[in-house]
Design a protein around this motif. Structure first.
Motif, short mmCIF file in Angstrom:
data_model
loop_
_atom_site.label_atom_id
_atom_site.label_comp_id
_atom_site.label_asym_id
_atom_site.label_seq_id
_atom_site.Cartn_x
_atom_site.Cartn_y
_atom_site.Cartn_z
N LEU A 1 0.83 -1.20 0.00
CA LEU A 1 0.00 0.00 0.00
C LEU A 1 0.87 1.25 0.00
O LEU A 1 0.56 2.24 -0.68
N ASP A 2 1.96 1.22 0.76
CA ASP A 2 2.90 2.34 0.75
C ASP A 2 3.45 2.57 -0.65
O ASP A 2 3.42 3.69 -1.18
N LEU A 3 3.93 1.50 -1.28
CA LEU A 3 4.56 1.63 -2.61
C LEU A 3 3.55 2.07 -3.67
O LEU A 3 3.92 2.74 -4.65
N ALA A 4 2.29 1.70 -3.48
CA ALA A 4 1.25 2.11 -4.43
C ALA A 4 0.85 3.57 -4.26
O ALA A 4 0.14 4.13 -5.11
N GLY A 5 1.28 4.19 -3.16
CA GLY A 5 0.99 5.60 -2.94
C GLY A 5 -0.45 5.90 -2.55
O GLY A 5 -0.93 7.02 -2.75
N VAL A 6 -1.13 4.90 -1.98
CA VAL A 6 -2.55 5.08 -1.65
C VAL A 6 -2.78 5.24 -0.14
O VAL A 6 -3.94 5.39 0.28
N ALA A 7 -1.71 5.22 0.65
CA ALA A 7 -1.86 5.29 2.10
C ALA A 7 -0.79 6.23 2.66
O ALA A 7 0.30 5.78 3.04
N PRO A 8 -1.06 7.53 2.72
CA PRO A 8 -0.05 8.49 3.18
C PRO A 8 0.51 8.18 4.56
O PRO A 8 1.71 8.38 4.81
N GLY A 9 -0.35 7.72 5.46
CA GLY A 9 0.13 7.40 6.80
C GLY A 9 1.15 6.27 6.77
O GLY A 9 2.19 6.33 7.44
N LEU A 10 0.85 5.24 6.00
CA LEU A 10 1.81 4.14 5.87
C LEU A 10 3.08 4.59 5.19
O LEU A 10 4.18 4.15 5.54
N SER A 11 2.98 5.47 4.21
CA SER A 11 4.18 5.97 3.54
C SER A 11 5.07 6.73 4.52
O SER A 11 6.30 6.63 4.46
N ALA A 12 4.46 7.50 5.41
CA ALA A 12 5.24 8.19 6.43
C ALA A 12 5.87 7.19 7.39
O ALA A 12 7.01 7.37 7.84
N LEU A 13 5.16 6.11 7.67
CA LEU A 13 5.66 5.08 8.58
C LEU A 13 6.82 4.33 7.93
O LEU A 13 7.90 4.16 8.53
N PHE A 14 6.63 3.86 6.69
CA PHE A 14 7.68 3.12 6.00
C PHE A 14 8.84 4.02 5.58
O PHE A 14 9.94 3.53 5.35
N GLY A 15 8.58 5.32 5.50
CA GLY A 15 9.65 6.26 5.19
C GLY A 15 10.46 6.66 6.40
O GLY A 15 11.42 7.43 6.29
#
Length: 368
Positions: free
Chosen positions: A70-84
């Motif tokens: 979901l992070d890599l697909a760019g559809v979950a900003p919260g997860l992207s912040a978490l995985f980043g």
């Protein structure tokens, strides 16, 4: 009867492995999952009621892979912040995870259906460490048979370039050079000539399918962007020239391959990495019996070897073991290795074992 506490505990075990392997982002997520999982979603209920052994089943890594997708697909900003790595506070981590399960339950749920298939190309450095020893013992010409080939990345071992503590192996013009941190004396500079590489996989991954390639990328820990780059280069190599990998059962395939005529002056080598724990005792026993029988029949003109990289759950490390026949039937541990091949620590002197594979690195544990 499912044990909810045990299933939560598997995420803390995975947190420990990630911490030991220098992956703080993934460790933080695993720790957050151990606490934040609840029964408000189908995914949460399935994880908490998991009927199998969650660590052996790589349950935490299945779930982390789904979240990373979901992070890599760019559809979950919260997860992207978490995985980043931009969210580190434990309570914030837990809240992002809870929100993600509610919002993306349907997308995450299918990731629990099967174990991760990372097929990390960096692990081929560990296998090459063993192959160098086989070449030193029996001569340079090797015929490789890999079980659990997954996406076939390690079947590129004859096309990768390796820098193993200054010992160079493989074509100098390879688009992929694998250069692990080498913690000790380098292996000997001996000729290695790989005459053929074949593999088998019960659930093969077609990396030329963009969806399958994206799935592999999701299983790569966010802490290791260099692995993602290497994966892309390896995929391009397979697209340019496919590897020899078939769909099949590992035990059936090895029994058949070991029964084939063998060319004189070529060592036949069974190799694998982070697969033994998934085979089950019946397949393990059949493979061991087939190798022992072929080893008994091996000659100086037609040798046999077994090279494997498998986990030691007590140390959170992988171990490289080698056996070969006719003269070297005893199992020898050559090195300890980081789970994704980031570093190799050769043992000096090598550690001798009893020749029983199940006692040497086959115990399972989180590695992906």
């Amino acid at each position: 009867m499912a044990d909810e506490q045990n299933n939560r505990g598997a995420f803390l075990i995975q947190e420990h492995f990630c911490t030991v392997m220098g992956a703080p982002i993934t460790a933080r997520i695993c720790a957050g999952l151990a606490i934040s999982l609840d029964r408000d979603t189908r995914t949460g209920r399935r994880v908490l009621d998991w009927p199998g052994e969650p660590t052996t089943d790589a349950l935490p890594l299945r779930l982390v892979g789904g979240l990373h997708a979901l992070d890599l697909a760019g559809v979950a900003p919260g997860l992207s912040a978490l995985f980043g790595g931009r969210i580190t506070d434990p309570e914030e981590v837990q809240q992002v995870l809870r929100d993600s399960f509610i919002t993306h339950d349907a997308a995450i749920y299918p990731w629990l259906d099967g174990p991760p298939q990372t097929n990390e190309a960096g692990r081929s450095a560990a296998l090459m460490t063993g192959l160098i020893e086989v070449a030193r013992q029996h001569g340079p010409r090797l015929e490789l048979l890999e079980i659990g080939s997954s996406a076939g990345l390690n079947l590129l071992i004859d096309r990768f370039r390796f820098d193993l503590g200054g010992t160079m192996v493989g074509p100098a013009d390879s688009p992929v050079t694998i250069r692990p941190e080498w913690r000790g004396a380098p292996p000997p500079q001996v000729p290695v000539e790989i005459v053929s590489v074949r593999g088998v996989e019960i659930q093969p991954v077609d990396v030329t399918d963009p969806k399958a390639a994206d799935r592999l990328r999701a299983y790569i820990w966010a802490d290791n962007p260099e692995r993602t780059e290497r994966l892309s280069r390896a995929i391009a190599m397979i697209e340019a020239r496919p590897v020899d990998m078939i769909l099949g059962d590992a035990a059936d395939w090895i029994e058949a391959r070991l029964a084939e005529p063998q060319a004189a002056g070529v060592t036949r080598v069974l190799m694998h990495s982070v697969v033994w724990q998934y085979l089950g005792t019946e397949r393990q026993g059949r493979i061991e019996a087939a190798v022992q029988a072929a080893g008994t029949a091996a000659t100086a003109e037609r040798p046999l070897a077994w090279v494997r990289m498998e986990p030691n759950r007590n140390t959170a490390q992988q171990q490289v073991w080698v056996q070969s026949w006719p003269r070297f039937g005893e199992a020898v541990q050559l090195a300890n290795v980081q789970a994704h091949g980031a570093w190799v620590e050769p043992l000096n002197p090598p550690r001798h074992g009893e020749g029983n594979h199940a006692k040497h690195g086959g115990g399972g544990g989180p590695a992906a």
